[in-house]
Design an enzyme around this catalytic site. Structure first.
Site, PDB file in Angstrom:
ATOM      1  CB  SER A   1      -0.884   0.046   1.073  1.00  0.00           C
ATOM      2  OG  SER A   1      -1.512   1.371   1.383  1.00  0.00           O
TER       3      SER A   1
ATOM      4  CE1 TYR B   1      -3.781  -2.121   5.384  1.00  0.00           C
ATOM      5  CE2 TYR B   1      -2.977   0.321   4.700  1.00  0.00           C
ATOM      6  CZ  TYR B   1      -3.453  -1.110   4.424  1.00  0.00           C
ATOM      7  OH  TYR B   1      -3.651  -1.417   2.976  1.00  0.00           O
TER       8      TYR B   1
END
Lengths: 450, 255
Positions: free
Chosen positions: B148, B161
């Site tokens: 990501s 995250y």
């Protein structure tokens, strides 16, 4: 900066105005995406204020809106389930769009049995509005080609619906405006084609008599539709172009051609569309075709979806949006009704950019609340001018009623409860099949006591 | 469009881990229309069956599935061996599973943070260790992994995250450095926000990427044997700037 981690799993609920295609009215609602067939009714177990399944929001008015309620957006529920190339039966989840069906089917030599003027509608939406197309006189409505579907109700029951299984829910759901429950999947009968092309012919006409002559001559042609100039008066009154076509029978490449995409880039200022510009546009359109007759071998995309090329063409109408008005008047009064309504529109000075005229055939729809019936249908769209548009719409709706016709809920934001209940006297019978959790702003509006 | 059936000489054999995630599903549709052989792994049997039926209908030449919780790393070797056996080989392994997790909860409770790190970092490391060695033995294959842009720099809104993805990106850098010379390609995929059903009809959703075009970019990056893919590509310059904001300024920003 937008949150780069905001993927689809990140948030499940968004409070947002959801716009219908007409951009009027707009209401706040909570958007709940249905990703999987099992999401309903599990996701909505503790909801208040009702819910409404919606797809691409291509309906013009408020049949796809629910003020302060929950909109169950089905577009992520778009999987294919089965396809039989022998029979052409395609089973798919209800959120699959007709564009996605075409992308899948055309290279395999199949086409939609019925298609509206945009391919950006979902299978579920096509059933819920029992859409019609240029082949209504040969094929009937979309619902006629839906052999079976599953309807999930808010009480958790799963109903398999077909002409022989739960036939009353089958009839209520086709044309049932999404009010009977959530359609999770449906089986659609596609039809075979050998070419992407349409044998097209465009013919200029002057007046409704010439239109009716052309309609009669074209009985065996699969697709017919007419554009009519509603701004012209006198000698040019009700002039237009009659467009007809058949799927080309000459074997041809079925692979898609590269598609340029044009997005209408901004909201047009309110003054851009006025009687003068629309009249100029219509004159130009009429004379675009220089000869009385024009023939062409045309790809199906521009034939069926001339406006889809401009992805957000509804912005052309500016912030206030547009209102559609589509009626069907049965043959008995079709001609006088159409002439009277066209005169009323011309007299009002309100400009309709896209006026589409077509004769519906007599193939019956399986739907209880379906809009089409044999006669003439006319679709008009108007930019909204609050002080002028609504009084005109009321006059036109009352005229439609006098001529024994009715209006198309998918394109309405203005009819009164009295008008709706007169157009659709079976509405009370239909109401028995409505899911108690599901409602729409349209339904609330037209079922009030007037 | 990419969903047109294309002729490839022999169908490619593709293992997909986390096959019911939105981006993975969109990617698999392109592969299915090209006639690929697919082995799909996900946790939920019902969802997995729906995805498998869809891909089969779209033209995948072979679809097999396994229901598995990829957090259970002990099961990875037998699961992967079974998948490779079912596919009779493997050209591409596509790792698409992961969780966003609850940042606020992870700030209070280490177990929540550890769970996010386990799912997004430890589990892929376990899978990739096996898969890398499998590919190295054959001197062939592509390992495509969804990381990501959030891994490029920690931000207060999602640094747990983000750090799991940062660890994964760094692991992939090192793995690529080790096995590229063995003929094995490692692709790090860094997606930005993606448009989905919930944003339908929202004006601002037009800024989000379309999931199908994200999938097309991923398929194309795999075909071109790319190393790192920012998708949509605009995220590459944006993240370059974000990585280079001096820390004394960055720490005061609300990102």
């Amino acid at each position: 900066m937008p949150d780069p981690t905001a993927t689809e799993e990140a948030t499940s609920q968004v409070q947002s105005p959801f716009e219908s295609w007409g951009r009027y009215p707009t209401y706040g609602a909570k958007l709940l995406p249905l990703h999987w067939q099992s999401d309903f009714p599990a996701l909505t177990a503790n909801l208040h204020n009702g819910a409404l399944p919606v797809g691409m929001g291509r309906s013009y008015g408020d049949v796809c809106l629910l003020k302060d309620g929950n909109l169950l957006v089905t577009t992520a529920m778009n999987r294919l389930i089965d396809f039989d190339p022998e029979t052409g039966l395609l089973t798919a989840e209800a959120g699959v769009t007709l564009a996605q069906v075409l992308d899948f089917a055309v290279p395999r030599g199949f086409f939609l049995p019925v298609t509206p003027g945009t391919k950006y509608v979902t299978l579920g939406g096509a059933i819920a509005n029992d859409i019609h197309g240029k082949n209504h006189h040969t094929a009937g409505t979309f619902g006629r080609h839906v052999t079976r579907f599953e309807l999930v109700r808010s009480d958790g029951s799963h109903l398999l619906c077909s002409p022989t299984e739960n036939p009353e829910f089958y009839a209520a759901t086709i044309g049932g405006l999404g009010l009977t429950g959530v359609i999770t999947w449906a089986t659609l009968r596609l039809k075979p084609i050998v070419s992407r092309k349409i044998d097209y012919e465009g013919i200029q006409f002057h007046g409704i008599d010439e239109f009716l002559d052309l309609t009669n001559q074209a009985k065996d042609i699969e697709y017919t539709v007419s554009w009519v100039d509603v701004t012209s008066k006198g000698r040019n009154f009700a002039r237009g172009v009659f467009m007809q076509g058949d799927h080309s029978a000459k074997k041809d490449d079925l692979r898609p051609s590269p598609k340029p995409k044009l997005i209408f880039p901004f909201e047009a200022p309110g003054f851009a569309l006025n009687a003068l510009t629309v009249s100029l546009f219509n004159t130009a359109f009429f004379h675009k075709q220089i000869h009385k007759r024009a023939v062409a071998l045309q790809d199906y995309e521009p034939f069926f979806y001339p406006l889809d090329k401009v992805l957000r063409w509804n912005r052309m109408y500016g912030k206030r949006g547009l209102l559609q008005f589509q009626y069907v008047i049965p043959w008995e009064h079709a001609k006088e009704g159409t002439v009277a309504i066209l005169r009323e529109v011309a007299k009002s000075g309100l400009a309709s950019f896209l006026a589409v005229l077509k004769a519906f055939g007599d193939v019956p729809s399986p739907g209880m609340m379906s809009f089409p019936k044999p006669g003439i249908t006319l679709a008009l769209d108007f930019p909204i001018k609050p002080d002028k548009s609504f009084p005109l719409f009321q006059r036109l709706a009352d005229m439609t009623l006098e001529f024994g016709g009715r209006l198309y809920p998918a394109k309405d934001a203005a009819m009164t409860a009295h008008q709706f209940q007169s157009f659709y006297p079976q509405w009370e019978q239909f109401a028995r099949y409505r899911d108690p959790m599901i409602t729409s702003s349209f339904w609330e509006r037209v079922t009030q006591n007037s | 469009m990419s969903t047109t059936p294309q002729s490839t000489s022999t169908p490619r054999k593709i293992l997909v881990l986390g096959a019911t995630s939105g981006i993975a599903e969109a990617t698999c549709r392109i592969w299915a229309s090209q006639g690929a052989s697919l082995f799909l792994v996900a946790r939920n049997a019902e969802k997995l069956a729906a995805v498998a039926a869809d891909l089969k209908t779209r033209g995948a030449s072979y679809v097999d599935t396994a229901v598995a919780d990829l957090d259970d790393t002990d099961q990875h070797p037998s699961l992967l061996a079974h998948a490779v056996n079912s596919l009779t080989g493997m050209d591409i392994a596509y790792l698409a599973h992961g969780v966003l997790g609850d940042q606020t909860e992870a700030e209070r409770d280490f177990n929540t943070a550890a769970q996010i790190l386990h799912t997004n970092f430890m589990a892929p490391v376990s899978l990739l260790t096996w898969l890398a060695n499998f590919c190295v033995q054959r001197h062939a294959g592509t390992l495509a992994v969804l990381s990501s842009v959030a891994g490029d720099r920690g931000r207060k809104s999602n640094y747990v995250y983000g750090s799991s993805k940062a660890g994964l990106s760094a692991f992939l850098d090192g793995l690529r450095n080790r096995i590229d010379r063995e003929g094995v390609t490692v692709l790090t995929i860094k997606p930005g926000p993606t448009k989905t059903a919930m944003t339908a009809g929202m004006p601002k959703s037009e800024k989000f990427a379309d999931v199908d075009s994200v999938a097309e970019s991923i398929v194309s990056a795999i075909d071109k044997r790319r190393d790192i893919l920012y998708v949509p590509f605009q995220w590459q310059p944006i993240m370059f700037i974000i990585r280079n904001i001096p820390e004394r300024i960055f720490k005061k920003l609300n990102l």
